[in-house]
Design an enzyme around this catalytic site. Sequence first.
Site, PDB file in Angstrom:
ATOM      1  N   GLY A  34     -47.855 -51.305 -56.092  1.00 17.72           N
ATOM      2  CA  GLY A  34     -48.271 -52.612 -55.593  1.00 17.72           C
ATOM      3  C   GLY A  34     -48.819 -52.643 -54.179  1.00 17.72           C
ATOM      4  O   GLY A  34     -49.459 -53.614 -53.779  1.00 17.72           O
ATOM      5  N   ILE A 180     -34.243 -41.926 -38.027  1.00 18.46           N
ATOM      6  CA  ILE A 180     -35.403 -42.716 -37.611  1.00 18.46           C
ATOM      7  C   ILE A 180     -35.349 -42.997 -36.113  1.00 18.46           C
ATOM      8  O   ILE A 180     -36.328 -42.809 -35.392  1.00 18.46           O
ATOM      9  CB  ILE A 180     -35.484 -44.041 -38.410  1.00 18.46           C
ATOM     10  CG1 ILE A 180     -35.843 -43.727 -39.867  1.00 18.46           C
ATOM     11  CG2 ILE A 180     -36.487 -45.021 -37.783  1.00 18.46           C
ATOM     12  CD1 ILE A 180     -36.037 -44.926 -40.763  1.00 18.46           C
ATOM     13  N   HIS A 439     -40.480  -8.875 -37.001  1.00 16.01           N
ATOM     14  CA  HIS A 439     -40.277  -9.031 -35.554  1.00 16.01           C
ATOM     15  C   HIS A 439     -41.625  -9.248 -34.885  1.00 16.01           C
ATOM     16  O   HIS A 439     -42.586  -8.572 -35.220  1.00 16.01           O
ATOM     17  CB  HIS A 439     -39.608  -7.777 -34.991  1.00 16.01           C
ATOM     18  CG  HIS A 439     -39.451  -7.818 -33.509  1.00 16.01           C
ATOM     19  ND1 HIS A 439     -38.484  -8.593 -32.893  1.00 16.01           N
ATOM     20  CD2 HIS A 439     -40.157  -7.220 -32.518  1.00 16.01           C
ATOM     21  CE1 HIS A 439     -38.595  -8.457 -31.580  1.00 16.01           C
ATOM     22  NE2 HIS A 439     -39.606  -7.631 -31.327  1.00 16.01           N
TER      23      HIS A 439
HETATM   24  P1  FAD Z   1     -40.911 -44.913 -51.802  1.00 10.43           P
HETATM   25  O1  FAD Z   1     -41.590 -43.831 -51.065  1.00 10.43           O
HETATM   26  O2  FAD Z   1     -40.308 -46.014 -51.044  1.00 10.43           O
HETATM   27  O3  FAD Z   1     -41.982 -45.479 -52.836  1.00 10.43           O
HETATM   28  C1  FAD Z   1     -41.730 -46.558 -53.649  1.00 10.43           C
HETATM   29  C2  FAD Z   1     -43.039 -47.252 -53.934  1.00 10.43           C
HETATM   30  O4  FAD Z   1     -42.824 -48.205 -54.965  1.00 10.43           O
HETATM   31  C3  FAD Z   1     -43.604 -48.038 -52.762  1.00 10.43           C
HETATM   32  O5  FAD Z   1     -44.917 -47.613 -52.479  1.00 10.43           O
HETATM   33  C4  FAD Z   1     -43.592 -49.504 -53.223  1.00 10.43           C
HETATM   34  O6  FAD Z   1     -44.723 -50.231 -52.786  1.00 10.43           O
HETATM   35  C5  FAD Z   1     -43.623 -49.337 -54.724  1.00 10.43           C
HETATM   36  N1  FAD Z   1     -43.037 -50.467 -55.465  1.00 10.43           N
HETATM   37  C6  FAD Z   1     -41.827 -51.046 -55.254  1.00 10.43           C
HETATM   38  N2  FAD Z   1     -41.599 -52.001 -56.186  1.00 10.43           N
HETATM   39  C7  FAD Z   1     -42.693 -52.018 -56.982  1.00 10.43           C
HETATM   40  C8  FAD Z   1     -43.060 -52.775 -58.112  1.00 10.43           C
HETATM   41  N3  FAD Z   1     -42.250 -53.694 -58.629  1.00 10.43           N
HETATM   42  N4  FAD Z   1     -44.274 -52.549 -58.659  1.00 10.43           N
HETATM   43  C9  FAD Z   1     -45.126 -51.619 -58.153  1.00 10.43           C
HETATM   44  N5  FAD Z   1     -44.825 -50.853 -57.099  1.00 10.43           N
HETATM   45  C10 FAD Z   1     -43.615 -51.046 -56.529  1.00 10.43           C
HETATM   46  N6  FAD Z   1     -37.979 -38.312 -45.896  1.00 10.43           N
HETATM   47  C11 FAD Z   1     -38.115 -36.970 -45.798  1.00 10.43           C
HETATM   48  O7  FAD Z   1     -37.706 -36.254 -46.714  1.00 10.43           O
HETATM   49  N7  FAD Z   1     -38.688 -36.402 -44.702  1.00 10.43           N
HETATM   50  C12 FAD Z   1     -39.140 -37.136 -43.665  1.00 10.43           C
HETATM   51  O8  FAD Z   1     -39.661 -36.599 -42.700  1.00 10.43           O
HETATM   52  C13 FAD Z   1     -39.008 -38.545 -43.738  1.00 10.43           C
HETATM   53  N8  FAD Z   1     -39.447 -39.325 -42.740  1.00 10.43           N
HETATM   54  C14 FAD Z   1     -39.332 -40.684 -42.848  1.00 10.43           C
HETATM   55  C15 FAD Z   1     -39.758 -41.454 -41.774  1.00 10.43           C
HETATM   56  C16 FAD Z   1     -39.647 -42.833 -41.832  1.00 10.43           C
HETATM   57  C17 FAD Z   1     -40.134 -43.655 -40.676  1.00 10.43           C
HETATM   58  C18 FAD Z   1     -39.117 -43.442 -43.004  1.00 10.43           C
HETATM   59  C19 FAD Z   1     -39.029 -44.929 -43.101  1.00 10.43           C
HETATM   60  C20 FAD Z   1     -38.674 -42.669 -44.066  1.00 10.43           C
HETATM   61  C21 FAD Z   1     -38.771 -41.284 -43.988  1.00 10.43           C
HETATM   62  N9  FAD Z   1     -38.310 -40.454 -45.012  1.00 10.43           N
HETATM   63  C22 FAD Z   1     -38.417 -39.105 -44.903  1.00 10.43           C
HETATM   64  C23 FAD Z   1     -37.722 -41.016 -46.237  1.00 10.43           C
HETATM   65  C24 FAD Z   1     -38.763 -41.012 -47.369  1.00 10.43           C
HETATM   66  O9  FAD Z   1     -39.887 -41.760 -46.961  1.00 10.43           O
HETATM   67  C25 FAD Z   1     -38.172 -41.605 -48.641  1.00 10.43           C
HETATM   68  O10 FAD Z   1     -36.978 -40.923 -48.962  1.00 10.43           O
HETATM   69  C26 FAD Z   1     -39.137 -41.460 -49.802  1.00 10.43           C
HETATM   70  O11 FAD Z   1     -40.351 -42.112 -49.529  1.00 10.43           O
HETATM   71  C27 FAD Z   1     -38.531 -42.040 -51.084  1.00 10.43           C
HETATM   72  O12 FAD Z   1     -39.436 -41.909 -52.116  1.00 10.43           O
HETATM   73  P2  FAD Z   1     -39.433 -42.922 -53.358  1.00 10.43           P
HETATM   74  O13 FAD Z   1     -40.566 -42.481 -54.231  1.00 10.43           O
HETATM   75  O14 FAD Z   1     -38.093 -43.006 -53.936  1.00 10.43           O
HETATM   76  O15 FAD Z   1     -39.749 -44.349 -52.739  1.00 10.43           O
HETATM   77  P1  NAI Z   2     -29.363 -43.570 -40.679  1.00  9.19           P
HETATM   78  O1  NAI Z   2     -28.412 -43.943 -41.728  1.00  9.19           O
HETATM   79  O2  NAI Z   2     -29.790 -42.147 -40.540  1.00  9.19           O
HETATM   80  O3  NAI Z   2     -28.807 -44.028 -39.245  1.00  9.19           O
HETATM   81  C1  NAI Z   2     -28.447 -45.341 -38.966  1.00  9.19           C
HETATM   82  C2  NAI Z   2     -27.517 -45.355 -37.765  1.00  9.19           C
HETATM   83  O4  NAI Z   2     -27.368 -46.696 -37.339  1.00  9.19           O
HETATM   84  C3  NAI Z   2     -26.135 -44.818 -38.075  1.00  9.19           C
HETATM   85  O5  NAI Z   2     -25.808 -43.807 -37.157  1.00  9.19           O
HETATM   86  C4  NAI Z   2     -25.242 -46.049 -37.954  1.00  9.19           C
HETATM   87  O6  NAI Z   2     -23.940 -45.740 -37.502  1.00  9.19           O
HETATM   88  C5  NAI Z   2     -25.999 -46.889 -36.944  1.00  9.19           C
HETATM   89  N1  NAI Z   2     -25.686 -48.333 -36.971  1.00  9.19           N
HETATM   90  C6  NAI Z   2     -25.539 -49.131 -38.052  1.00  9.19           C
HETATM   91  N2  NAI Z   2     -25.284 -50.415 -37.672  1.00  9.19           N
HETATM   92  C7  NAI Z   2     -25.287 -50.430 -36.312  1.00  9.19           C
HETATM   93  C8  NAI Z   2     -25.112 -51.454 -35.327  1.00  9.19           C
HETATM   94  N3  NAI Z   2     -24.884 -52.730 -35.643  1.00  9.19           N
HETATM   95  N4  NAI Z   2     -25.166 -51.115 -34.021  1.00  9.19           N
HETATM   96  C9  NAI Z   2     -25.412 -49.820 -33.657  1.00  9.19           C
HETATM   97  N5  NAI Z   2     -25.605 -48.820 -34.561  1.00  9.19           N
HETATM   98  C10 NAI Z   2     -25.545 -49.103 -35.871  1.00  9.19           C
HETATM   99  O7  NAI Z   2     -30.625 -44.523 -40.932  1.00  9.19           O
HETATM  100  P2  NAI Z   2     -32.110 -44.486 -40.393  1.00  9.19           P
HETATM  101  O8  NAI Z   2     -32.222 -43.646 -39.171  1.00  9.19           O
HETATM  102  O9  NAI Z   2     -32.523 -45.900 -40.342  1.00  9.19           O
HETATM  103  O10 NAI Z   2     -32.870 -43.738 -41.559  1.00  9.19           O
HETATM  104  C11 NAI Z   2     -32.892 -44.283 -42.895  1.00  9.19           C
HETATM  105  C12 NAI Z   2     -33.162 -43.212 -43.902  1.00  9.19           C
HETATM  106  O11 NAI Z   2     -34.473 -42.695 -43.784  1.00  9.19           O
HETATM  107  C13 NAI Z   2     -32.200 -42.079 -43.775  1.00  9.19           C
HETATM  108  O12 NAI Z   2     -31.361 -42.091 -44.906  1.00  9.19           O
HETATM  109  C14 NAI Z   2     -33.027 -40.850 -43.755  1.00  9.19           C
HETATM  110  O13 NAI Z   2     -32.625 -39.972 -44.741  1.00  9.19           O
HETATM  111  C15 NAI Z   2     -34.458 -41.297 -44.022  1.00  9.19           C
HETATM  112  N6  NAI Z   2     -35.317 -40.636 -43.046  1.00  9.19           N
HETATM  113  C16 NAI Z   2     -35.432 -39.280 -43.093  1.00  9.19           C
HETATM  114  C17 NAI Z   2     -36.162 -38.602 -42.156  1.00  9.19           C
HETATM  115  C18 NAI Z   2     -36.222 -37.125 -42.219  1.00  9.19           C
HETATM  116  O14 NAI Z   2     -35.838 -36.578 -43.237  1.00  9.19           O
HETATM  117  N7  NAI Z   2     -36.687 -36.449 -41.187  1.00  9.19           N
HETATM  118  C19 NAI Z   2     -36.866 -39.293 -41.077  1.00  9.19           C
HETATM  119  C20 NAI Z   2     -36.655 -40.720 -41.095  1.00  9.19           C
HETATM  120  C21 NAI Z   2     -35.929 -41.343 -42.069  1.00  9.19           C
END
Ligand code: FAD
Ligand code: NAI
Length: 460
Positions: A34, A180, A439
Amino acid sequence: MSDYDVIVIGGGPGGYVCAIRCAQLGLKTACVEGRGALGGTCLNVGCIPSKALLHASELVHEAEGNFKKMGIIAKDVSVDVKKMLSYKADVVKSNTSGIEFLFKKNKVDYIQGWGEIAAAGEVKVGDKSYKTRHIVIATGSEPASLKGVEVDEERVVTSTGALELKEVPKRLVVIGAGVIGLELGSVWGRLGAEVTVVEFLDHVTPGQDAEVQRQFQKLLQKQGFKFILGAAVSGVEKGDDLKVKYTLRKDDSTHELEADVVLLATGRRPYTEGLGLEKVGIETERGMVKTNKVWQTNVQGIWAIGDVIAGPMLAHKAEDEGMAVAESIAGQHGHVNYDVIPGVIYTAPEVAAVGKTEEQLKEEGRAYKVGKFSFMANGRAKANLVTDGFVKILADKQTDRVLGCHIIGPGAGDLIHEICVAMEFGAAAEDIARTCHAHPTFSEAVREAALACGDGPIHS
Ligand code: FAD
Ligand code: NAI
């Protein structure tokens, strides 16, 4: 007759990978998305854009830091935020259009619009209805909200807004010291923002090995991060300045911080809005779609994968589930080994982990040994002036089998995969120690940590 064998709802890493694998296995497949572009959170507003900004800002940091020590004179390094954001947008576009190309190549139909499950075997998109033998829910997640914090994606932002700030804020307050908060805090910190992180717990990055948490926090502090730990944010007041209100858990005292931008990074929650779960009777648990061990929901023919179900919210976990479900639908035996899912934080230094932490092993009462090696003693790290951090391998005390690994240091996100393969093959630390490593590479630090599980490393 059905229009499709499989309709995948959601085109993120879970959904698009599932759709491609289904088509490769001979199933007639469509993917409904979507948001107007494929790739989900990951490619559009998550992994990919954040890594583009982390890469660019790390180069700025390197230019300001190590260049001089290496004899490189780069005068007046400055940042054009607008240009940096447009570089990031190009990276996103090339990735999302790449998925469209893969759909065409694999003959996956891309249905644009929001999908609703009308019944088992029927998906509605707008005023069209499609019949299908299987439905895969891959609708992902969205940022969790926090009471008292009203997001406007300009001054009070989630990760989505933090990837789009038009200028470097003077004072950035991050709520939550999770992945994040620390990745995006690093981006804006390197570009010049004063970053203060307010975290509920007494440590950063919940779930990490405690030794890594401590070292990581120290290194971030060296880079200018300020941490207020053990503090719960209860609200953000909007005026000329933003006022972040928090309570220190130790004495229940309330405090206030001023900010120009506030990043809310307190976790993500499953996204199922408008999907019609209740109508079809699909069970959920704390917002997550409930599945059995092979990703089937309680309604026959409906499966679910990725962020919308239980488990770590990681793109590669979603992808692996996508492939496994495709294989299960095609009559094969899809499998995901949840014990060997790496996690990486793409800061500088990177942090990577797989398997058990020391704290988990202690809790399980399992006898283990620790092999540790510092990047200070790694030749390549010395040459590149990136000696902060270490590799720590945890192995079973009796059998020497590798149980976990925690790396903080250069290239950690790539190094960890040697351990993932070792763990998949049930390797002992000695197997890694006896493998020839080129190395000079950072990966020699992994070998030395493996040696440290036995008779000892050579270089320390
Ligand atoms: P999503 O990627 O959320 O995709 C779901 C899709 O479904 C969306 O595009 C949405 O528009 C669509 N959708 C929802 N409902 C409907 C509907 N009813 N009809 C049609 N379409 C729909 N993970 C990592 O492993 N490495 C990282 O470095 C990393 N960095 C991140 C950085 C940030 C800032 C954030 C926010 C997340 C990060 N993540 C990272 C987490 C990662 O993005 C998610 O774990 C991953 O995208 C999940 O994949 P998914 O396919 O389950 O869902
Ligand atoms: P997170 O779960 O990693 O961290 C959230 C933090 O917020 C926790 O430490 C929690 O204790 C704290 N918190 C919660 N409520 C609070 C409050 N009221 N006041 C102060 N602190 C509070 O969640 P985040 O960083 O938002 O990431 C979400 C998801 O996205 C994660 O599950 C992660 O796996 C995925 N992600 C993965 C990345 C990667 O793989 N490099 C990069 C970015 C996101």
